[in-house]
Design an enzyme around this catalytic site. Structure first.
Site, mmCIF file in Angstrom:
data_model
loop_
_atom_site.group_PDB
_atom_site.id
_atom_site.type_symbol
_atom_site.label_atom_id
_atom_site.label_comp_id
_atom_site.label_asym_id
_atom_site.label_seq_id
_atom_site.Cartn_x
_atom_site.Cartn_y
_atom_site.Cartn_z
ATOM 1 C CG LEU A 236 0.074 7.346 -10.546
ATOM 2 C CD1 LEU A 236 -0.834 8.208 -9.690
ATOM 3 C CD2 LEU A 236 0.809 6.333 -9.679
ATOM 4 C CG HIS A 237 1.509 2.502 -16.108
ATOM 5 N ND1 HIS A 237 1.811 3.220 -17.242
ATOM 6 C CD2 HIS A 237 2.699 2.271 -15.499
ATOM 7 C CE1 HIS A 237 3.113 3.406 -17.326
ATOM 8 N NE2 HIS A 237 3.680 2.848 -16.285
ATOM 9 C CG ASP A 238 -2.444 -1.191 -13.474
ATOM 10 O OD1 ASP A 238 -1.808 -1.943 -12.718
ATOM 11 O OD2 ASP A 238 -2.399 -1.276 -14.721
#
Ligand code: RIB
Ligand code: CA
Length: 319
Positions: A236-238
């Site tokens: 879950l990058h952002d």
């Protein structure tokens, strides 16, 4: 008092989740506006996706369209990971909102100038809009508190062996931002790959309310590419760039001098840190290097549950 923020994004499955995470924390974050930039898909699709997410949760936040592509060269999209629409998976209803007339740069400039206190920028995409803003209006840097961004990676990339997508798409813009003197908190792959959600957790999401289910369906699609690239779990990058703003204690970090390579044949788009005992220049970036994954997941689940309750309550009122 909630901190005023502007989210710059390219929804994008994980951008959508990051926006929802921010919306679930009105006591800590006041989203003054959202700007869009070509990245995961072309600008019109990105903007449409941002408006659909906001409409899904009845969040009437102004959205302004920004740069369609990087400062130099052609746009490289993330279609492989995010699909033809840029947010494939669940079919969200058409948005009841439209973008504002103003372009993203003037929109951000107006919001920052009008703000009584310095504004935090939350870029979750290529940094073209941010670079244009601070280049055209350098004085605005004095009213930017800090930049909490998703981008880069010290140990490795994901588009090339050295470059992460958001930096890879527009390395020149990234270099302008990293060397701007504005304090940066960097959620790069060093931390975002550790903020991974697993299949059983996605299944759990899909047993809950409408917002949680929608996110679970987004993640079902977003997991396909991760699996194809050999990853276990879905990074879950952002959301990391937003989670740091509301719960910084979940993260470990290092203060380093970081800049961006724009020339290298093998390294164009690489975020390069000076880790020597006596670096050439003072640290400019708080690089997030670790996260308490369990606590991060709890934060995500609790946040989506808040939005579920809010949506059900609103539906109850309207019935
Ligand atoms: O490398 C991850 C980044 O690229 C995220 O912002 C994702 O949305 C994609 O844009
Ligand atoms: Ca993004």
């Amino acid at each position: 008092m909630p901190r005023p923020i502007i989210i710059d994004c390219d929804p994008g499955h994980d951008d959508a989740i990051a926006i929802l995470l921010a919306l679930a924390h009105p006591e800590e974050l006041e989203i003054r506006g959202i700007t869009t930039v070509g990245g995961n898909q072309i600008l019109d699709k990105i903007t449409d996706n941002a408006l659909k997410v906001l409409s899904f949760v009845n969040a009437d936040i102004p959205v302004a369209k920004g740069a369609a592509g990087p400062l130099f060269g052609k746009l490289v999209t993330g279609e492989e990971a995010h699909g033809e629409s840029g947010m494939d998976g669940p079919v969200l209803p058409a948005s009841k909102f439209k973008p504002v007339e103003q372009g993203a740069v003037e929109f951000m400039l107006g919001l920052i100038r009008a703000s009584e206190e310095p504004v935090t920028l939350v870029p979750l995409a290529p940094l073209t809009n941010i670079a244009l803003l601070i280049t055209a209006y350098p004085e605005v840097k004095n009213k930017i508190k800090e930049i909490s961004l998703m981008g880069g990676g010290l140990a490795y990339g994901n588009v090339t062996s050295t470059a992460e997508f958001n930096i890879f798409v527009d390395p020149e813009a990234a270099r302008i931002v990293y060397e701007s003197g504005i304090p940066i908190v960097m959620s790069g792959l060093d931390v975002t790959d550790k903020a991974a959600i697993f299949e059983e957790e996605i299944l759990e999401l899909k047993q809950k309310g409408p917002v949680s289910v929608m996110v679970g369906e987004l993640l079902d699609f977003y997991s396909i590419y991760g699996k194809k690239m050999g990853y276990v779990g879905n990074a879950l990058h952002d959301p990391c760039a937003v989670a740091w703003l509301v719960h910084p204690e979940l993260f470990q970090s290092e203060h380093l001098y970081v800049t961006v390579e724009t020339e290298g044949k093998l390294t164009r788009g690489m975020t390069v840190a000076d880790r020597r005992k006596k670096p050439d220049r003072q640290p400019n970036v708080q690089v997030l290097t670790g996260v308490d994954r369990e606590a991060f997941m709890k934060l995500l689940f609790d946040s989506l549950e808040r939005l579920d309750r809010k949506l059900s309550a609103a539906a109850g009122v309207n019935n």
